[in-house]
Write a protein that holds these residues in place. Structure first.
Motif, PDB file in Angstrom:
ATOM      1  N   GLN A 170       0.860  -1.177   0.000  1.00 36.10           N
ATOM      2  CA  GLN A 170       0.000   0.000   0.000  1.00 36.10           C
ATOM      3  C   GLN A 170       0.894   1.224   0.000  1.00 36.10           C
ATOM      4  OE1 GLN A 170      -3.118   0.027   3.026  1.00 36.10           O
ATOM      5  NE2 GLN A 170      -2.834  -2.162   3.287  1.00 36.10           N
ATOM      6  N   VAL A 171       0.416   2.319  -0.598  1.00 35.07           N
ATOM      7  CA  VAL A 171       1.210   3.541  -0.669  1.00 35.07           C
ATOM      8  C   VAL A 171       0.339   4.717  -0.229  1.00 35.07           C
ATOM      9  CG1 VAL A 171       2.551   5.064  -2.169  1.00 35.07           C
ATOM     10  CG2 VAL A 171       2.573   2.592  -2.569  1.00 35.07           C
ATOM     11  N   PHE A 172       0.915   5.581   0.623  1.00 34.13           N
ATOM     12  CA  PHE A 172       0.228   6.762   1.134  1.00 34.13           C
ATOM     13  C   PHE A 172       1.102   7.983   0.919  1.00 34.13           C
ATOM     14  CE2 PHE A 172      -0.859   3.112   3.768  1.00 34.13           C
ATOM     15  CZ  PHE A 172      -2.232   3.068   3.596  1.00 34.13           C
ATOM     16  N   LEU A 173       0.481   9.121   0.668  1.00 30.09           N
ATOM     17  CA  LEU A 173       1.199  10.375   0.486  1.00 30.09           C
ATOM     18  C   LEU A 173       0.655  11.391   1.474  1.00 30.09           C
ATOM     19  CD1 LEU A 173       3.251  11.911  -1.331  1.00 30.09           C
ATOM     20  CD2 LEU A 173       1.310  12.593  -2.731  1.00 30.09           C
ATOM     21  N   MET A 174       1.550  12.000   2.248  1.00 23.41           N
ATOM     22  CA  MET A 174       1.173  13.045   3.184  1.00 23.41           C
ATOM     23  C   MET A 174       2.124  14.213   2.956  1.00 23.41           C
ATOM     24  SD  MET A 174       0.348  13.043   7.297  1.00 23.41           S
ATOM     25  CE  MET A 174       1.079  11.484   7.482  1.00 23.41           C
ATOM     26  N   GLY A 175       1.624  15.221   2.237  1.00 23.97           N
ATOM     27  CA  GLY A 175       2.487  16.334   1.868  1.00 23.97           C
ATOM     28  C   GLY A 175       3.533  15.855   0.884  1.00 23.97           C
ATOM     29  N   HIS A 176       4.804  15.985   1.245  1.00 23.94           N
ATOM     30  CA  HIS A 176       5.898  15.529   0.381  1.00 23.94           C
ATOM     31  C   HIS A 176       6.489  14.193   0.851  1.00 23.94           C
ATOM     32  CE1 HIS A 176       7.823  17.819   3.601  1.00 23.94           C
ATOM     33  NE2 HIS A 176       8.824  16.989   3.445  1.00 23.94           N
ATOM     34  N   LEU A 177       5.862  13.555   1.858  1.00 25.32           N
ATOM     35  CA  LEU A 177       6.343  12.272   2.365  1.00 25.32           C
ATOM     36  C   LEU A 177       5.511  11.134   1.792  1.00 25.32           C
ATOM     37  CD1 LEU A 177       6.932  13.124   6.124  1.00 25.32           C
ATOM     38  CD2 LEU A 177       8.643  12.949   4.307  1.00 25.32           C
ATOM     39  N   LEU A 178       6.171  10.211   1.129  1.00 26.95           N
ATOM     40  CA  LEU A 178       5.511   9.054   0.547  1.00 26.95           C
ATOM     41  C   LEU A 178       5.861   7.846   1.410  1.00 26.95           C
ATOM     42  CD1 LEU A 178       4.284   8.369  -2.595  1.00 26.95           C
ATOM     43  CD2 LEU A 178       6.229   6.867  -2.365  1.00 26.95           C
ATOM     44  N   THR A 179       4.855   7.110   1.868  1.00 23.29           N
ATOM     45  CA  THR A 179       5.072   5.943   2.709  1.00 23.29           C
ATOM     46  C   THR A 179       4.552   4.707   1.992  1.00 23.29           C
ATOM     47  OG1 THR A 179       4.873   7.245   4.726  1.00 23.29           O
ATOM     48  CG2 THR A 179       4.598   4.869   4.948  1.00 23.29           C
ATOM     49  N   ALA A 180       5.404   3.708   1.870  1.00 22.00           N
ATOM     50  CA  ALA A 180       5.012   2.426   1.284  1.00 22.00           C
ATOM     51  C   ALA A 180       4.985   1.398   2.409  1.00 22.00           C
ATOM     52  CB  ALA A 180       6.000   2.002   0.208  1.00 22.00           C
ATOM     53  N   GLU A 181       3.900   0.637   2.450  1.00 22.35           N
ATOM     54  CA  GLU A 181       3.756  -0.430   3.442  1.00 22.35           C
ATOM     55  C   GLU A 181       3.777  -1.758   2.704  1.00 22.35           C
ATOM     56  OE1 GLU A 181       0.677  -2.105   6.826  1.00 22.35           O
ATOM     57  OE2 GLU A 181       0.019  -0.513   5.491  1.00 22.35           O
ATOM     58  N   SER A 182       4.742  -2.595   3.022  1.00 26.13           N
ATOM     59  CA  SER A 182       4.832  -3.911   2.393  1.00 26.13           C
ATOM     60  C   SER A 182       4.025  -4.909   3.193  1.00 26.13           C
ATOM     61  CB  SER A 182       6.292  -4.361   2.332  1.00 26.13           C
ATOM     62  OG  SER A 182       6.364  -5.687   1.863  1.00 26.13           O
ATOM     63  N   LEU A 183       3.205  -5.683   2.488  1.00 26.85           N
ATOM     64  CA  LEU A 183       2.396  -6.721   3.114  1.00 26.85           C
ATOM     65  C   LEU A 183       2.888  -8.111   2.718  1.00 26.85           C
ATOM     66  CD1 LEU A 183      -1.068  -5.054   2.457  1.00 26.85           C
ATOM     67  CD2 LEU A 183       0.362  -4.871   4.492  1.00 26.85           C
ATOM     68  N   ASP A 184       3.986  -8.170   1.965  1.00 28.46           N
ATOM     69  CA  ASP A 184       4.568  -9.425   1.501  1.00 28.46           C
ATOM     70  C   ASP A 184       5.954  -9.549   2.108  1.00 28.46           C
ATOM     71  OD1 ASP A 184       5.527 -11.639   0.142  1.00 28.46           O
ATOM     72  OD2 ASP A 184       5.790 -10.596  -1.754  1.00 28.46           O
ATOM     73  N   PHE A 185       6.132 -10.468   3.007  1.00 28.27           N
ATOM     74  CA  PHE A 185       7.407 -10.602   3.705  1.00 28.27           C
ATOM     75  C   PHE A 185       8.236 -11.762   3.179  1.00 28.27           C
ATOM     76  CE2 PHE A 185       4.390  -8.624   6.637  1.00 28.27           C
ATOM     77  CZ  PHE A 185       5.025  -7.410   6.807  1.00 28.27           C
ATOM     78  N   GLU A 186       7.916 -12.231   1.962  1.00 28.33           N
ATOM     79  CA  GLU A 186       8.616 -13.385   1.411  1.00 28.33           C
ATOM     80  C   GLU A 186       9.680 -13.019   0.395  1.00 28.33           C
ATOM     81  OE1 GLU A 186       5.684 -16.098  -0.024  1.00 28.33           O
ATOM     82  OE2 GLU A 186       4.730 -16.281   1.925  1.00 28.33           O
ATOM     83  N   SER A 187       9.659 -11.802  -0.140  1.00 26.26           N
ATOM     84  CA  SER A 187      10.653 -11.452  -1.150  1.00 26.26           C
ATOM     85  C   SER A 187      11.062  -9.987  -1.038  1.00 26.26           C
ATOM     86  CB  SER A 187      10.096 -11.728  -2.552  1.00 26.26           C
ATOM     87  OG  SER A 187       8.939 -10.979  -2.778  1.00 26.26           O
ATOM     88  N   ASP A 188      12.306  -9.710  -1.425  1.00 27.30           N
ATOM     89  CA  ASP A 188      12.786  -8.338  -1.486  1.00 27.30           C
ATOM     90  C   ASP A 188      11.971  -7.581  -2.532  1.00 27.30           C
ATOM     91  OD1 ASP A 188      14.654  -9.244   0.292  1.00 27.30           O
ATOM     92  OD2 ASP A 188      16.344  -9.120  -1.080  1.00 27.30           O
ATOM     93  N   PHE A 189      11.907  -6.260  -2.389  1.00 32.17           N
ATOM     94  CA  PHE A 189      11.152  -5.466  -3.350  1.00 32.17           C
ATOM     95  C   PHE A 189      11.885  -4.176  -3.665  1.00 32.17           C
ATOM     96  CE2 PHE A 189       9.775  -4.192   0.813  1.00 32.17           C
ATOM     97  CZ  PHE A 189       9.555  -2.823   0.733  1.00 32.17           C
ATOM     98  N   LYS A 190      11.572  -3.599  -4.820  1.00 26.84           N
ATOM     99  CA  LYS A 190      12.212  -2.364  -5.274  1.00 26.84           C
ATOM    100  C   LYS A 190      11.149  -1.299  -5.471  1.00 26.84           C
ATOM    101  CE  LYS A 190      13.913  -1.858  -9.521  1.00 26.84           C
ATOM    102  NZ  LYS A 190      14.828  -1.905 -10.682  1.00 26.84           N
ATOM    103  N   ILE A 191      11.482  -0.061  -5.094  1.00 24.69           N
ATOM    104  CA  ILE A 191      10.612   1.093  -5.320  1.00 24.69           C
ATOM    105  C   ILE A 191      11.319   2.029  -6.285  1.00 24.69           C
ATOM    106  CG2 ILE A 191       9.504   3.108  -4.283  1.00 24.69           C
ATOM    107  CD1 ILE A 191       9.331   1.551  -1.669  1.00 24.69           C
ATOM    108  N   THR A 192      10.623   2.401  -7.352  1.00 24.24           N
ATOM    109  CA  THR A 192      11.137   3.350  -8.331  1.00 24.24           C
ATOM    110  C   THR A 192      10.116   4.457  -8.497  1.00 24.24           C
ATOM    111  OG1 THR A 192      12.222   1.537  -9.514  1.00 24.24           O
ATOM    112  CG2 THR A 192      12.003   3.624 -10.687  1.00 24.24           C
ATOM    113  N   ILE A 193      10.566   5.714  -8.417  1.00 20.94           N
ATOM    114  CA  ILE A 193       9.686   6.868  -8.596  1.00 20.94           C
ATOM    115  C   ILE A 193      10.222   7.679  -9.767  1.00 20.94           C
ATOM    116  CG2 ILE A 193       8.742   8.964  -7.559  1.00 20.94           C
ATOM    117  CD1 ILE A 193       9.074   7.568  -4.831  1.00 20.94           C
TER     118      ILE A 193
END
Length: 126
Positions: A53-76
């Motif tokens: 899940q992804v949330f934006l509050m002002g200029h802060l972007l927060t990603a919440e991972s719900l999958d704890f089985e694999s590494d993940f990458k974030i690209t903006i």
């Protein structure tokens, strides 16, 4: 007498500030926006429909991972310039990631979240 007056003044100052503290929490929470993310069709056999899940509050972007089985990458990516403004890989145990986009210009951005098991993307505005 002076001691009682000092205590009264200090308590009065504290109580006049309490409503401001209470409202600041409400205002901050109400500005949080959910970034709508979609899954890639090529990863349609994914086990978990929404692994993040992804949330934006002002200029802060927060990603919440719900999958704890694999590494993940974030690209903006800045949509108007095509420039990748943020890219980072996180290990599977990372639950929350907060990204400060305060130095980025106002505009439209694309976020991509991917792992070996899933790929998600979404758009948001700064």
């Amino acid at each position: 007498m002076k001691k009682e007056l000092l205590i009264f003044v200090l308590c009065s100052m504290l109580f006049t500030q309490l409503p401001g503290f209470a409202n600041s929490g409400i205002d901050t929470y109400s500005t949080r926006q959910t970034v709508i993310i979609r899954g890639s069709e090529q990863h349609s056999a994914q086990r978990n429909l929404f692994p993040a899940q992804v949330f934006l509050m002002g200029h802060l972007l927060t990603a919440e991972s719900l999958d704890f089985e694999s590494d993940f990458k974030i690209t903006i990516t800045n949509m108007s310039t095509g420039e990748v403004v943020y890219e980072q890989t996180y290990n599977a145990s990372t639950k929350y990631t907060t990204i400060d986009l305060g130095t980025e210009e106002t505009g439209e951005y694309k976020i991509e979240l991917s792992s070996a098991n899933w790929q998600l993307y979404g758009d948001f505005s700064l």
